[in-house]
Design an enzyme around this catalytic site. Sequence first.
Site, PDB file in Angstrom:
ATOM      1  N   CYS A   1      35.452  36.267  29.110  1.00 60.19           N
ATOM      2  CA  CYS A   1      35.405  35.413  30.318  1.00 60.19           C
ATOM      3  C   CYS A   1      34.100  35.546  31.095  1.00 60.19           C
ATOM      4  O   CYS A   1      33.794  34.700  31.935  1.00 60.19           O
ATOM      5  CB  CYS A   1      36.587  35.714  31.225  1.00 60.19           C
ATOM      6  SG  CYS A   1      38.140  35.512  30.381  1.00 60.19           S
TER       7      CYS A   1
ATOM      8  N   HIS B   1      35.322  33.874  38.557  1.00 67.27           N
ATOM      9  CA  HIS B   1      36.151  33.586  37.384  1.00 67.27           C
ATOM     10  C   HIS B   1      37.594  33.444  37.867  1.00 67.27           C
ATOM     11  O   HIS B   1      38.095  34.252  38.647  1.00 67.27           O
ATOM     12  CB  HIS B   1      36.019  34.733  36.385  1.00 67.27           C
ATOM     13  CG  HIS B   1      37.003  34.649  35.260  1.00 67.27           C
ATOM     14  ND1 HIS B   1      37.259  33.468  34.601  1.00 67.27           N
ATOM     15  CD2 HIS B   1      37.813  35.584  34.694  1.00 67.27           C
ATOM     16  CE1 HIS B   1      38.174  33.686  33.669  1.00 67.27           C
ATOM     17  NE2 HIS B   1      38.534  34.961  33.717  1.00 67.27           N
TER      18      HIS B   1
ATOM     19  N   ASN C   1      43.810  30.431  33.695  1.00 66.19           N
ATOM     20  CA  ASN C   1      42.576  31.108  33.304  1.00 66.19           C
ATOM     21  C   ASN C   1      41.992  30.386  32.083  1.00 66.19           C
ATOM     22  O   ASN C   1      42.528  30.495  30.990  1.00 66.19           O
ATOM     23  CB  ASN C   1      42.905  32.570  32.987  1.00 66.19           C
ATOM     24  CG  ASN C   1      41.696  33.365  32.514  1.00 66.19           C
ATOM     25  OD1 ASN C   1      40.638  32.800  32.244  1.00 66.19           O
ATOM     26  ND2 ASN C   1      41.853  34.665  32.418  1.00 66.19           N
TER      27      ASN C   1
HETATM   28  N1  ACO Z   1      57.763  36.645  34.507  1.00 66.90           N
HETATM   29  C1  ACO Z   1      58.651  37.491  35.087  1.00 66.90           C
HETATM   30  N2  ACO Z   1      58.499  38.821  35.045  1.00 66.90           N
HETATM   31  C2  ACO Z   1      57.430  39.314  34.376  1.00 66.90           C
HETATM   32  C3  ACO Z   1      56.470  38.473  33.758  1.00 66.90           C
HETATM   33  C4  ACO Z   1      56.687  37.096  33.830  1.00 66.90           C
HETATM   34  N3  ACO Z   1      55.831  36.201  33.272  1.00 66.90           N
HETATM   35  N4  ACO Z   1      55.531  39.242  33.195  1.00 66.90           N
HETATM   36  C5  ACO Z   1      55.848  40.507  33.443  1.00 66.90           C
HETATM   37  N5  ACO Z   1      57.011  40.564  34.167  1.00 66.90           N
HETATM   38  C6  ACO Z   1      57.720  41.727  34.666  1.00 66.90           C
HETATM   39  C7  ACO Z   1      57.331  42.969  33.933  1.00 66.90           C
HETATM   40  O1  ACO Z   1      58.113  43.127  32.755  1.00 66.90           O
HETATM   41  C8  ACO Z   1      57.639  44.034  34.970  1.00 66.90           C
HETATM   42  O2  ACO Z   1      59.022  44.305  34.961  1.00 66.90           O
HETATM   43  P1  ACO Z   1      59.543  45.809  35.075  1.00 66.90           P
HETATM   44  O3  ACO Z   1      59.034  46.273  36.403  1.00 66.90           O
HETATM   45  O4  ACO Z   1      60.993  45.652  34.976  1.00 66.90           O
HETATM   46  O5  ACO Z   1      58.908  46.522  33.929  1.00 66.90           O
HETATM   47  C9  ACO Z   1      57.316  43.346  36.288  1.00 66.90           C
HETATM   48  O6  ACO Z   1      57.353  41.945  36.011  1.00 66.90           O
HETATM   49  C10 ACO Z   1      55.973  43.703  36.832  1.00 66.90           C
HETATM   50  O7  ACO Z   1      55.021  43.565  35.771  1.00 66.90           O
HETATM   51  P2  ACO Z   1      53.522  43.915  35.967  1.00 66.90           P
HETATM   52  O8  ACO Z   1      52.819  43.876  34.666  1.00 66.90           O
HETATM   53  O9  ACO Z   1      53.430  45.157  36.806  1.00 66.90           O
HETATM   54  O10 ACO Z   1      53.060  42.688  36.867  1.00 66.90           O
HETATM   55  P3  ACO Z   1      51.705  42.544  37.619  1.00 66.90           P
HETATM   56  O11 ACO Z   1      51.940  42.398  39.062  1.00 66.90           O
HETATM   57  O12 ACO Z   1      50.688  43.549  37.171  1.00 66.90           O
HETATM   58  O13 ACO Z   1      51.201  41.112  37.090  1.00 66.90           O
HETATM   59  C11 ACO Z   1      49.689  40.145  35.537  1.00 66.90           C
HETATM   60  C12 ACO Z   1      50.980  40.919  35.710  1.00 66.90           C
HETATM   61  C13 ACO Z   1      49.844  38.798  36.210  1.00 66.90           C
HETATM   62  C14 ACO Z   1      49.439  39.938  34.044  1.00 66.90           C
HETATM   63  C15 ACO Z   1      48.525  40.924  36.187  1.00 66.90           C
HETATM   64  O14 ACO Z   1      48.552  42.260  35.753  1.00 66.90           O
HETATM   65  C16 ACO Z   1      47.174  40.344  35.902  1.00 66.90           C
HETATM   66  O15 ACO Z   1      46.846  39.246  36.286  1.00 66.90           O
HETATM   67  N6  ACO Z   1      46.283  41.116  35.203  1.00 66.90           N
HETATM   68  C17 ACO Z   1      44.959  40.628  34.881  1.00 66.90           C
HETATM   69  C18 ACO Z   1      45.030  39.764  33.667  1.00 66.90           C
HETATM   70  C19 ACO Z   1      43.770  38.988  33.428  1.00 66.90           C
HETATM   71  O16 ACO Z   1      43.112  38.581  34.347  1.00 66.90           O
HETATM   72  N7  ACO Z   1      43.443  38.751  32.159  1.00 66.90           N
HETATM   73  C20 ACO Z   1      42.370  37.910  31.748  1.00 66.90           C
HETATM   74  C21 ACO Z   1      41.071  38.627  31.753  1.00 66.90           C
HETATM   75  S1  ACO Z   1      39.748  37.577  31.425  1.00 66.90           S
HETATM   76  C22 ACO Z   1      39.482  37.410  29.732  1.00 66.90           C
HETATM   77  O17 ACO Z   1      38.603  38.012  29.176  1.00 66.90           O
HETATM   78  C23 ACO Z   1      40.335  36.496  28.926  1.00 66.90           C
END
Ligand code: ACO
Length: 367
Positions: free
Chosen positions: A113, A253, A283
């Site tokens: 990204c 980004h 994204n």
């Molecule tokens: N819907 C409902 N619940 C979900 C979902 C979903 N889509 N996804 C995860 N959960 C649950 C998890 O299982 C977890 O449940 P648990 O507590 O019972 O285990 C709970 O929600 C919390 O999960 P987390 O992973 O802690 O959620 P978080 O607040 O961290 O959000 C997210 C997850 C959105 C993926 C976040 O971590 C994020 O945005 N990270 C950055 C990702 C990113 O930007 N990636 C691209 C990089 S750029 C590139 O190079 C492509």
Amino acid sequence: MPFAHITGWGMYVPEPVLTNDDIAKLVDTNDAWIRDRTGIRERHIARENDFPSTLAVEASIKALQVANLAPTELDLIICSTSSPEYIFPATACIIQDQIGATKAGAFDLLAACSGFIFATNMAAQAIRSGSIKNALVIGTETLSRFVDWKDRNTCILFGDGAGAFVLQASDKPGGVLSAVMHSDGSGANSLTLLGGGARHPATELTLHEGKHFVQMDGKEVFRFATRVMGRAAIEALELAGMTTNDVQWIIPHQANFRIIETAAKYLKMPLEKFIINVENYGNTSTASIPIATVEGVEKEKLKVGDKVVFVGFGAGLTWGAMVVEWTGPLPATKNVHPEQYRRFARFRSWIRRTLRFIEGIFFRREL
Ligand code: ACO
């Protein structure tokens, strides 16, 4: 030393829109969770006949139209993509052929990204060195093809699309003022697409293990992104001899609204100074910064003379930032119509392939 100006910009997204409610029919999730944790409401998804090159061609022609530059005048095309059409040939070469950029060298750049910032910096450096005059930089993605639509951790995040900038040399001060690029491969495992490369060539086993899908440690990427975004912006500003007070716009980004919010707090800047559209596109990886830029111009936010910071992060791990003085197209000396070159390019490409085929027959006979 010439200055490297951004003189053209264009974006293109495939028509189909996938809402959070649509995704909730595929995996155990819901609109409220996705909006709350990411800020995303919907994203565009490539149709069967959309590819990184076809999206990129649409965005590139628009960028060339804005710059009023014929594709034949391009010296360089850099395509940054996390979802290349093939391992090789480079997606940039397919684009080069389809837009009729007959004299441009073309290659792909992979920095996930952060790729669009890295690619724009490379093109700007080539212009500033005096070795080229006109460059096309592209970010294009169909990451939806690499997402496991059964994995709720990743399938909610990504969208497809393309964005492009034309960069041109000019003696007038402005354009790209500074840039920083960083990498930390010790975090390589946080965000990967392992299958199909030399370490895990595609086999039934890699397919079975889902190695052809994006795998991500979301929390780790989130922590990394919030740590580096603000710092990179400050670093690029210092290099340009500026502070946040000199800046009209930050174009980050577009991965997650909460990441952008944290960067805004770090920089002590109001969110109103950020161009944010993650809500509508998700994204789009390398395409997110140019898409947000085009929207910034179309909504009349970005104006000539504005100082803008582009800042991004991605797999690798990679991150970077760039400070730009927004100048717009160079004064026109003649009117060109880049879309006409595209039509001719298709014909030219067909002729070339036919000639190559005929040449092959005679060559074999000679042997
Ligand atoms: N819907 C409902 N619940 C979900 C979902 C979903 N889509 N996804 C995860 N959960 C649950 C998890 O299982 C977890 O449940 P648990 O507590 O019972 O285990 C709970 O929600 C919390 O999960 P987390 O992973 O802690 O959620 P978080 O607040 O961290 O959000 C997210 C997850 C959105 C993926 C976040 O971590 C994020 O945005 N990270 C950055 C990702 C990113 O930007 N990636 C691209 C990089 S750029 C590139 O190079 C492509």
